[in-house]
Design an enzyme around this catalytic site. Structure first.
Site, PDB file in Angstrom:
ATOM      1  N   LEU A 275      -1.191  -0.343  -2.631  1.00 19.51           N
ATOM      2  CA  LEU A 275       0.055  -1.104  -2.781  1.00 19.51           C
ATOM      3  C   LEU A 275       1.261  -0.178  -2.603  1.00 19.51           C
ATOM      4  CD1 LEU A 275      -0.736  -3.445  -5.812  1.00 19.51           C
ATOM      5  CD2 LEU A 275      -1.396  -3.637  -3.393  1.00 19.51           C
TER       6      LEU A 275
ATOM      7  N   ARG B 159      14.825   2.925  -8.598  1.00 20.18           N
ATOM      8  CA  ARG B 159      15.292   4.030  -9.452  1.00 20.18           C
ATOM      9  C   ARG B 159      15.281   5.388  -8.764  1.00 20.18           C
ATOM     10  NH1 ARG B 159      12.086   3.936 -14.655  1.00 20.18           N
ATOM     11  NH2 ARG B 159      10.563   2.698 -13.530  1.00 20.18           N
TER      12      ARG B 159
ATOM     13  N   LYS C 169      10.394   4.592  -1.476  1.00 17.66           N
ATOM     14  CA  LYS C 169       9.857   5.541  -2.465  1.00 17.66           C
ATOM     15  C   LYS C 169       8.609   6.268  -1.972  1.00 17.66           C
ATOM     16  CE  LYS C 169       7.912   4.048  -6.401  1.00 17.66           C
ATOM     17  NZ  LYS C 169       7.908   3.560  -7.789  1.00 17.66           N
TER      18      LYS C 169
ATOM     19  N   ASP D  76       2.336   4.903  -5.380  1.00 17.48           N
ATOM     20  CA  ASP D  76       3.237   5.815  -6.097  1.00 17.48           C
ATOM     21  C   ASP D  76       2.529   6.550  -7.237  1.00 17.48           C
ATOM     22  OD1 ASP D  76       2.879   3.791  -7.915  1.00 17.48           O
ATOM     23  OD2 ASP D  76       5.002   3.388  -8.268  1.00 17.48           O
TER      24      ASP D  76
ATOM     25  N   GLY E 144       1.058  -1.874 -19.229  1.00 23.23           N
ATOM     26  CA  GLY E 144       0.209  -2.978 -19.646  1.00 23.23           C
ATOM     27  C   GLY E 144      -0.831  -2.455 -20.630  1.00 23.23           C
TER      28      GLY E 144
ATOM     29  N   GLU F 216       0.671  -7.576 -20.276  1.00 25.61           N
ATOM     30  CA  GLU F 216       1.851  -6.874 -19.798  1.00 25.61           C
ATOM     31  C   GLU F 216       2.817  -6.666 -20.963  1.00 25.61           C
ATOM     32  OE1 GLU F 216       2.559  -5.432 -16.550  1.00 25.61           O
ATOM     33  OE2 GLU F 216       0.433  -5.603 -16.992  1.00 25.61           O
TER      34      GLU F 216
ATOM     35  N   ASN G 215      -2.701  43.611  23.125  1.00 23.49           N
ATOM     36  CA  ASN G 215      -1.627  44.085  22.252  1.00 23.49           C
ATOM     37  C   ASN G 215      -0.286  43.588  22.788  1.00 23.49           C
ATOM     38  OD1 ASN G 215      -1.012  46.324  20.008  1.00 23.49           O
ATOM     39  ND2 ASN G 215       0.579  46.344  21.572  1.00 23.49           N
TER      40      ASN G 215
HETATM   41  C1  UD1 Z   1       1.888  -2.211 -13.318  1.00 25.00           C
HETATM   42  C2  UD1 Z   1       0.863  -3.015 -14.125  1.00 25.00           C
HETATM   43  C3  UD1 Z   1       0.824  -2.456 -15.546  1.00 25.00           C
HETATM   44  C4  UD1 Z   1       0.466  -0.991 -15.501  1.00 25.00           C
HETATM   45  C5  UD1 Z   1       1.424  -0.222 -14.597  1.00 25.00           C
HETATM   46  C6  UD1 Z   1       0.949   1.184 -14.417  1.00 25.00           C
HETATM   47  C7  UD1 Z   1       0.909  -5.269 -13.203  1.00 25.00           C
HETATM   48  C8  UD1 Z   1       1.367  -6.673 -13.400  1.00 25.00           C
HETATM   49  N1  UD1 Z   1       1.276  -4.384 -14.132  1.00 25.00           N
HETATM   50  O1  UD1 Z   1       3.155  -2.455 -13.866  1.00 25.00           O
HETATM   51  O2  UD1 Z   1      -0.133  -3.153 -16.306  1.00 25.00           O
HETATM   52  O3  UD1 Z   1       0.454  -0.430 -16.809  1.00 25.00           O
HETATM   53  O4  UD1 Z   1       1.518  -0.848 -13.309  1.00 25.00           O
HETATM   54  O5  UD1 Z   1       1.909   1.926 -13.706  1.00 25.00           O
HETATM   55  O6  UD1 Z   1       0.210  -5.014 -12.233  1.00 25.00           O
HETATM   56  N2  UD1 Z   1       3.908  -3.574  -5.762  1.00 25.00           N
HETATM   57  C9  UD1 Z   1       3.830  -4.223  -4.546  1.00 25.00           C
HETATM   58  N3  UD1 Z   1       4.254  -5.521  -4.454  1.00 25.00           N
HETATM   59  C10 UD1 Z   1       4.741  -6.197  -5.524  1.00 25.00           C
HETATM   60  C11 UD1 Z   1       4.819  -5.531  -6.769  1.00 25.00           C
HETATM   61  C12 UD1 Z   1       4.387  -4.217  -6.860  1.00 25.00           C
HETATM   62  O7  UD1 Z   1       3.395  -3.644  -3.561  1.00 25.00           O
HETATM   63  O8  UD1 Z   1       5.077  -7.376  -5.350  1.00 25.00           O
HETATM   64  C13 UD1 Z   1       3.446  -2.179  -5.865  1.00 25.00           C
HETATM   65  C14 UD1 Z   1       4.546  -1.224  -6.246  1.00 25.00           C
HETATM   66  O9  UD1 Z   1       5.170  -0.693  -5.086  1.00 25.00           O
HETATM   67  C15 UD1 Z   1       3.775  -0.159  -7.012  1.00 25.00           C
HETATM   68  C16 UD1 Z   1       2.646  -0.940  -7.659  1.00 25.00           C
HETATM   69  O10 UD1 Z   1       2.497  -2.114  -6.900  1.00 25.00           O
HETATM   70  O11 UD1 Z   1       3.209   0.806  -6.160  1.00 25.00           O
HETATM   71  C17 UD1 Z   1       2.917  -1.287  -9.126  1.00 25.00           C
HETATM   72  O12 UD1 Z   1       4.053  -2.079  -9.237  1.00 25.00           O
HETATM   73  P1  UD1 Z   1       5.127  -1.864 -10.398  1.00 25.00           P
HETATM   74  O13 UD1 Z   1       6.233  -2.800 -10.174  1.00 25.00           O
HETATM   75  O14 UD1 Z   1       5.436  -0.433 -10.562  1.00 25.00           O
HETATM   76  O15 UD1 Z   1       4.294  -2.385 -11.667  1.00 25.00           O
HETATM   77  P2  UD1 Z   1       4.561  -2.026 -13.175  1.00 25.00           P
HETATM   78  O16 UD1 Z   1       5.575  -2.931 -13.718  1.00 25.00           O
HETATM   79  O17 UD1 Z   1       4.753  -0.579 -13.330  1.00 25.00           O
HETATM   80 MG    MG Z   2       5.334   1.044 -12.070  1.00 30.81          MG
END
Ligand code: UD1
Ligand code: MG
Length: 450
Positions: free
Chosen positions: A8, A15, A22, A105, A140, A154, A359
């Site tokens: 993903l 941020r 990112k 990430d 989560g 969550e 050389n």
């Molecule tokens: C998520 C988890 C949480 C966990 C945390 C760990 C969910 C609902 N929550 O939360 O339980 O503790 O990660 O870091 O999964 N992304 C997409 N498309 C989207 C949303 C996100 O590609 O529509 C990708 C983001 O770029 C990222 C990853 O998924 O690489 C996680 O998304 P992020 O928004 O960081 O989730 P958290 O709220 O951190």
């Molecule tokens: Mg996150």
């Protein structure tokens, strides 16, 4: 068990405060997502799928440069992690293996950890990677009953009591493709964030009578990057880990904290690295070679027993054969230096080949660029290139040929021939003294006039 990786990488990374997506920010000389890709590659996946969104084109380009076979799907709107995985549905439909979801990430998960998850899959339908958080913050929470994972809550949706749980979700999940797709279809967005949570698949699985469990890893492995200070801290962590791995694999680092590594730097057994050396992407150094202080290498291969530096620069395509010597203030680019050949002082060798035991004298330059195109210089074996030779490419120098100091080589030199191309020197007895006297008189006259 065949594996499909889904990484993903659609999020914006608000941020980071950056125009660059990112996952394209570099860590260890590679884009952030490449680390998850490298870890995932340890499972020898049959398919690797990257979910892009923000900066989709740039991310896709960077991904194809690393893995030409990578499959890319775009998530136009970021509606949540479950929605992100669902974008891969057309590619996962009918896939008879497991899906492993990784985050672009989250760079530090170890191959051994994914292996442990694969082992847990033998006895459970859904496997989640969890960790004991020192500060669980907004992660989560994993609700366990013994070895069974009941559901993931969550942070936004958790009760104060649930928030006291310290066992947290890393985000990484594994299930068969069929199970994953069936569960994802049932995920809704009726929650505090209004998002489709991937985490919901656990409770949905349990409701269907499927089994779920969590594998535990060290919190350091699940470190995600959200801000530049976190990226800087991650770089320090990456370097520390790379140095330790090099030392454990039998490389000597005289001052480990001053040596800089990239993702995929490979140093062989008994390689010695002196202080202040930078390894950019794509460097392999074979056994017993020595990289001397203040050298900078990228895209280079250094053969066994070779010596590089001090103050050497190896650029992409530098192929240094066994026992060759590359000395101070020498730059090598896209060039093979033959076995035992020496380029020891102040030279530029680019778009070239240098034969074994040849050389290259001090200050030699391959003049490879005419302002529009690059041209090759080919030098044979056992040749001797005199100091300050300019090789105007394209040009060939035969085996055992020689160039005199200061020669500008504009034509091919046959095997065994000597090329000498420089103005003849004249010696004028007494003329130096006369010149000095004249100049001193002129200076005295000028000072008098002031
Ligand atoms: C998520 C988890 C949480 C966990 C945390 C760990 C969910 C609902 N929550 O939360 O339980 O503790 O990660 O870091 O999964 N992304 C997409 N498309 C989207 C949303 C996100 O590609 O529509 C990708 C983001 O770029 C990222 C990853 O998924 O690489 C996680 O998304 P992020 O928004 O960081 O989730 P958290 O709220 O951190
Ligand atoms: Mg996150």
């Amino acid at each position: 068990m065949s594996i499909a990786l889904v990484i993903l990488a659609a999020g914006q990374g608000t941020r980071m405060n950056s125009d660059l997506p990112k996952v394209l920010h570099p860590l260890g000389g590679a884009p952030l997502f490449a680390h998850a890709l490298a870890t995932g590659a340890s499972l020898e996946p049959e398919r690797t799928i990257l979910v892009t969104g923000h900066g989709a084109e740039a991310v896709a380009g960077a991904a194809r440069a690393i893995d030409p076979d990578i499959e890319i799907v775009e998530q136009a709107e970021q509606l949540g992690t479950a929605h992100a995985v669902l974008q891969a549905r057309p590619l996962l439909e009918g896939f008879e293996g497991d899906v492993v979801v990784l985050y672009g990430d989250t760079p530090f998960v170890r191959p051994e950890t994914l292996q442990a998850m694969a082992e847990a899959r033998a006895t459970h339908d859904v496997v989640v990677l969890g960790f004991e958080a020192a500060d669980p913050g907004r992660y989560g929470r994993l609700a366990m009953s013994g070895n069974t994972l009941d559901r993931i809550i969550e942070f936004k949706d958790a009760t104060p009591e649930e928030r006291r749980i310290t066992f947290c979700n890393s985000g990484i999940k594994m299930a068969s493709a069929a199970t994953m797709l069936a569960l994802l279809d049932e995920v809704g967005n009726d929650n505090a964030a209004g998002e489709y949570y991937l985490t919901d698949i656990v409770a949905l699985a349990r409701a269907k009578g499927l089994s779920a469990t969590a594998v535990t890893c060290d919190e350091a492995e699940t470190l995600g990057i959200n801000t530049r200070p976190e990226l800087a801290a991650a770089e320090a962590a990456f370097q520390a880990r790379a140095r330790l791995e090099a030392l454990e694999n039998g490389t000597t680092l005289l001052a480990p904290e001053t040596v800089w590594f990239a993702l995929g730097t490979h140093l062989g057994r008994d390689v010695v690295v002196e202080p202040n050396v930078v390894f950019g992407p794509g460097v392999t150094v074979e056994t017993g070679a020595r990289i001397r202080a203040f050298s900078h290498l990228e895209g280079a291969h250094v053969g066994a027993g070779a010596i590089v530096g001090p103050y050497a620069r190896l650029r992409p395509g530098a192929e240094i054969s066994n026992d060759a010597h590359i000395g101070n203030f020498v730059e090598i680019k896209n060039a093979e230096i033959g076995e035992g050949a020496k380029v020891n002082h102040l030279s530029y060798v680019g778009d070239a080949s240098v034969g074994a035991a040849t050389n290259i004298g001090a200050g030699t330059i391959t003049c490879n660029y005419d302002g529009v195109m690059k041209h090759r210089t080919e030098i044979g074996a056992h040749a001797f290139i005199g100091s300050d030779t300019m090789l105007v490419a394209p040009v060939k120098v035969g085996d055992r040929a020689m160039t005199a100091t200061g020669t500008v080589v504009t034509r091919d030199i046959p095997e065994g021939a000597l090329a000498i191309g420089r103005a003849e020197m004249l010696v004028k007895p007494g003329l130096a003294q006369k010149l000095f006297d004249k100049l001193k008189a002129a200076k005295a006259a000028r000072q008098k006039g002031k």
